[in-house]
Design a protein around this motif. Structure first.
Motif, PDB file in Angstrom:
ATOM      1  N   CYS A 106     -10.815  16.216  -6.346  1.00 17.73           N
ATOM      2  CA  CYS A 106     -11.702  15.343  -6.355  1.00 17.73           C
ATOM      3  C   CYS A 106     -11.575  14.538  -7.815  1.00 17.73           C
ATOM      4  N   PRO A 107     -11.935  13.412  -7.808  1.00 25.39           N
ATOM      5  CA  PRO A 107     -12.182  12.526  -9.179  1.00 25.39           C
ATOM      6  C   PRO A 107     -13.397  12.698  -9.768  1.00 25.39           C
ATOM      7  N   THR A 108     -13.217  12.591 -10.954  1.00 23.92           N
ATOM      8  CA  THR A 108     -14.529  12.422 -11.827  1.00 23.92           C
ATOM      9  C   THR A 108     -15.285  10.915 -11.383  1.00 23.92           C
ATOM     10  N   SER A 109     -16.463  11.027 -11.377  1.00 31.00           N
ATOM     11  CA  SER A 109     -17.350   9.744 -10.965  1.00 31.00           C
ATOM     12  C   SER A 109     -18.643   9.459 -11.677  1.00 31.00           C
ATOM     13  N   ASP A 110     -18.998   8.257 -11.508  1.00 28.46           N
ATOM     14  CA  ASP A 110     -20.179   7.952 -12.214  1.00 28.46           C
ATOM     15  C   ASP A 110     -21.260   7.724 -10.568  1.00 28.46           C
ATOM     16  N   GLY A 111     -22.352   8.139 -10.816  1.00 27.19           N
ATOM     17  CA  GLY A 111     -23.325   7.723  -9.495  1.00 27.19           C
ATOM     18  C   GLY A 111     -24.612   8.611  -9.528  1.00 27.19           C
ATOM     19  N   SER A 112     -25.539   8.450  -8.729  1.00 28.46           N
ATOM     20  CA  SER A 112     -26.540   9.006  -8.641  1.00 28.46           C
ATOM     21  C   SER A 112     -27.097   8.925  -7.087  1.00 28.46           C
ATOM     22  N   ALA A 113     -27.964   9.987  -6.579  1.00 23.89           N
ATOM     23  CA  ALA A 113     -28.495  10.380  -5.525  1.00 23.89           C
ATOM     24  C   ALA A 113     -29.879  10.876  -5.862  1.00 23.89           C
ATOM     25  N   CYS A 114     -30.798  10.592  -4.727  1.00 22.73           N
ATOM     26  CA  CYS A 114     -32.118  11.111  -5.050  1.00 22.73           C
ATOM     27  C   CYS A 114     -32.792  11.365  -3.255  1.00 22.73           C
ATOM     28  N   ILE A 149     -13.539  14.831  -2.244  1.00 25.02           N
ATOM     29  CA  ILE A 149     -12.150  14.457  -2.574  1.00 25.02           C
ATOM     30  C   ILE A 149     -12.088  12.919  -2.506  1.00 25.02           C
ATOM     31  N   SER A 150     -12.839  12.327  -1.769  1.00 27.44           N
ATOM     32  CA  SER A 150     -12.570  10.849  -1.358  1.00 27.44           C
ATOM     33  C   SER A 150     -14.096  10.223  -1.830  1.00 27.44           C
ATOM     34  N   LYS A 151     -15.266  10.733  -1.580  1.00 28.32           N
ATOM     35  CA  LYS A 151     -16.663  10.244  -2.218  1.00 28.32           C
ATOM     36  C   LYS A 151     -16.813  10.160  -3.617  1.00 28.32           C
ATOM     37  N   GLY A 152     -15.943  11.365  -4.323  1.00 28.82           N
ATOM     38  CA  GLY A 152     -16.245  11.301  -5.944  1.00 28.82           C
ATOM     39  C   GLY A 152     -17.338  12.565  -5.999  1.00 28.82           C
ATOM     40  N   HIS A 153     -17.267  12.820  -7.260  1.00 30.65           N
ATOM     41  CA  HIS A 153     -18.013  13.976  -7.739  1.00 30.65           C
ATOM     42  C   HIS A 153     -18.636  13.905  -8.865  1.00 30.65           C
ATOM     43  N   PRO A 154     -19.849  13.011  -8.952  1.00 31.87           N
ATOM     44  CA  PRO A 154     -20.712  12.761 -10.253  1.00 31.87           C
ATOM     45  C   PRO A 154     -21.621  14.357 -10.236  1.00 31.87           C
ATOM     46  N   LEU A 155     -21.402  15.134 -11.114  1.00 33.70           N
ATOM     47  CA  LEU A 155     -21.833  16.341 -10.899  1.00 33.70           C
ATOM     48  C   LEU A 155     -23.078  16.700 -10.561  1.00 33.70           C
ATOM     49  N   GLY A 156     -24.232  16.191 -11.188  1.00 31.86           N
ATOM     50  CA  GLY A 156     -25.538  16.025 -11.008  1.00 31.86           C
ATOM     51  C   GLY A 156     -25.973  15.500  -9.896  1.00 31.86           C
ATOM     52  N   ALA A 157     -25.301  14.540  -8.876  1.00 31.56           N
ATOM     53  CA  ALA A 157     -25.653  13.715  -7.740  1.00 31.56           C
ATOM     54  C   ALA A 157     -25.139  14.306  -6.669  1.00 31.56           C
ATOM     55  N   THR A 158     -24.065  15.172  -6.612  1.00 29.84           N
ATOM     56  CA  THR A 158     -23.306  15.614  -5.369  1.00 29.84           C
ATOM     57  C   THR A 158     -24.075  16.327  -4.508  1.00 29.84           C
ATOM     58  N   GLY A 159     -24.986  17.483  -4.920  1.00 28.38           N
ATOM     59  CA  GLY A 159     -25.797  18.202  -3.919  1.00 28.38           C
ATOM     60  C   GLY A 159     -26.742  17.232  -3.244  1.00 28.38           C
ATOM     61  N   LEU A 160     -27.328  16.363  -4.006  1.00 27.58           N
ATOM     62  CA  LEU A 160     -28.317  15.379  -3.289  1.00 27.58           C
ATOM     63  C   LEU A 160     -27.417  14.200  -2.324  1.00 27.58           C
ATOM     64  N   ALA A 161     -26.368  13.984  -2.643  1.00 25.55           N
ATOM     65  CA  ALA A 161     -25.448  13.186  -1.842  1.00 25.55           C
ATOM     66  C   ALA A 161     -25.286  13.857  -0.591  1.00 25.55           C
ATOM     67  N   GLN A 162     -25.004  15.231  -0.812  1.00 19.56           N
ATOM     68  CA  GLN A 162     -24.581  15.737   0.685  1.00 19.56           C
ATOM     69  C   GLN A 162     -25.810  15.914   1.563  1.00 19.56           C
ATOM     70  N   CYS A 163     -26.981  15.931   0.884  1.00 16.58           N
ATOM     71  CA  CYS A 163     -28.263  16.171   1.660  1.00 16.58           C
ATOM     72  C   CYS A 163     -28.499  14.973   2.520  1.00 16.58           C
ATOM     73  N   SER A 164     -28.210  13.628   1.715  1.00 18.05           N
ATOM     74  CA  SER A 164     -28.437  12.538   2.133  1.00 18.05           C
ATOM     75  C   SER A 164     -27.564  12.089   3.108  1.00 18.05           C
ATOM     76  N   GLU A 165     -26.450  12.566   3.252  1.00 15.75           N
ATOM     77  CA  GLU A 165     -25.517  12.265   4.345  1.00 15.75           C
ATOM     78  C   GLU A 165     -25.835  13.327   5.470  1.00 15.75           C
ATOM     79  N   LEU A 166     -26.247  14.525   5.446  1.00 19.39           N
ATOM     80  CA  LEU A 166     -26.743  15.147   6.442  1.00 19.39           C
ATOM     81  C   LEU A 166     -28.060  14.773   6.907  1.00 19.39           C
ATOM     82  N   THR A 167     -28.820  14.015   6.417  1.00 20.67           N
ATOM     83  CA  THR A 167     -30.340  13.402   6.626  1.00 20.67           C
ATOM     84  C   THR A 167     -29.888  12.363   7.403  1.00 20.67           C
ATOM     85  N   TRP A 168     -29.036  11.534   7.237  1.00 25.49           N
ATOM     86  CA  TRP A 168     -28.412  10.347   7.996  1.00 25.49           C
ATOM     87  C   TRP A 168     -27.780  10.695   9.096  1.00 25.49           C
TER      88      TRP A 168
END
Length: 415
Positions: free
Chosen positions: A218-226, A344-363
């Motif tokens: 996975c790459p390092t990344s910038d990003g946010s999820a809520c 691996i593809s979406k990226g891995h901004p550490l603080g946001a990753t777990g919340l992005a996972q939740c977002s995907e599963l919610t969708w």
């Protein structure tokens, strides 16, 4: 005697596109957090003034970044907690938010994660104190030696080598995981990379640490999820049943004695931690792995995804290679794992990753995942790992299926 816990629901999600660090000049953590937070509020149809507490996750940043990130949404005087738990930071913030509601301390809580990262591999930030990974690295070095490769690649690569030696797994199996995740990412507009590669391209990309090539990391990344969570009372009061996704179970675990037993590096990278935490989550939900259709799994490296298939009970121990060869980890198989493209593809901004996972599963549960949508989704599984160590396992399902069906029927009629 402990009081019964209240039901907790996801009522709003939002995230930014994950970006290569520094690619967007106007993408500091306040901007990315504002975007993700605003999207989550809009998704829930709520005002920030209705948020009673907030848990903010980030790894790289000074103290009180959570306050700075949220103050632009409103200055309401609510409690704001700052969370740092390695790569598991986002889901740890979510776990805290869930517990605040389940325990009756709040009815509507926001979990926000963000990260502004440096380019390149992860590095220790402080050289004048003990590393939290010193014991993990010592076991890995004792068992497999040490190399000049990034330390995380060595740890997870060595876990993959252990699996190869014990079960006969081939380098192609790790490459097939990366091939799958890159293919999935083509349909995810939030993904840092949306490029499809052949299996040969993945195997022939630069070697980072055997058996892991660059396209398997996975790459390092910038990003946010809520994510916005709410109690059942709040959901009903605000008529959010049609979009509410229930957290059927959420469990958190940390390292156990086996991680330092010296048996193998699979245990160092969290195998037993994930296995035992997943067992508790399935028991709490009254479900088994067979009840799940979609999984967002912490694939920081392809080796970790492969090893974790077995830890989560998605296939038998030693059965990951056959599981992959059958295609049981993608569309048309038993599970669809990382439809988002994964880390691996979406990226891995550490603080946001777990919340992005939740977002995907919610969708996925709401039927809002567009081209990534898996048909007939009834339950989803989340796995978010942090070395040092922590893991959060969550199981999601629609909170009010009948209300969701009525909403979908009305929406179809309008079309």
């Amino acid at each position: 005697m402990a009081l019964p816990l209240r039901r907790v629901f996801v009522v709003g999600v939002g995230m930014t596109k994950f970006e290569k660090p520094g690619r967007r000049k106007d993408f500091d953590y306040p901007q990315m957090a504002y975007e993700a937070g605003t999207k989550a509020l809009e998704d829930a149809g709520l005002r920030y003034e209705q948020i009673e507490q907030a848990c903010c996750g980030y790894v790289y940043g000074d103290t009180c970044c959570g306050q700075r990130a949220l103050y632009q949404l409103g200055l309401t005087g609510i409690p704001i907690y700052n969370v740092n738990n390695a790569c598991c930071t986002g889901s740890t913030a979510l776990y805290m938010a869930k517990n605040l509601i389940a325990g009756g301390m709040a009815d509507c809580v926001m979990a926000l994660g963000f990260e502004k990262m440096q380019r390149g591999s992860l590095q220790d930030q402080y050289s004048d104190r003990t590393s939290p990974f010193d014991k993990h690295n010592a076991i890995s070095t004792k068992l497999r030696g040490i190399d000049k490769a990034p330390f995380a690649a060595q740890l997870f690569g060595n876990g993959g080598r252990d699996h190869m030696d014990k079960y006969g797994t081939k380098p192609e199996h790790f490459a097939k995981i990366a091939w799958k995740n890159h293919k999935h990412s083509v349909n995810n507009p939030y993904s840092q990379f949306q490029d499809e590669y052949s299996l040969e391209q993945i195997m022939n990309s630069p070697m980072v640490y055997y058996p892991l090539t660059k396209l398997q990391c996975c790459p390092t990344s910038d990003g946010s999820a809520c994510v916005i969570l709410a109690s059942e009372e709040f959901v009903r009061k605000n008529r959010l049943e049609a979009q509410a996704v229930e957290i059927a179970a959420m469990e958190m675990g940390t390292d156990e004695p086996s991680v330092f037993s010296g048996e193998n590096v699979m245990k160092v990278i969290g195998y037993d931690m994930a296995k035992n935490t997943a067992k508790r989550a399935f028991k709490r939900a009254g479900m088994t792995p067979n009840d799940v259709q979609v999984v967002e799994l912490h694939d920081c490296f392809a080796a970790n995804e492969l090893v974790t298939y077995e830890a989560l009970g998605l296939c038998p121990e030693g059965g990951a290679a056959d599981f992959i060869d059958r295609g049981d980890n993608t569309y048309g198989g038993k599970y669809v794992i990382n439809p988002s493209g994964g880390l691996i593809s979406k990226g891995h901004p550490l603080g946001a990753t777990g919340l992005a996972q939740c977002s995907e599963l919610t969708w996925q549960l709401r039927g809002q995942a567009e081209k990534r949508q898996v048909p007939g989704v009834k339950a989803c599984l989340q796995h978010n790992l942090g070395l040092g160590g922590a893991v959060v396992i969550a199981i999601y399902r629609l909170g009010f299926p009948e209300a969701h069906r009525v909403h979908e029927m009305r929406a179809s009629a309008r079309l």
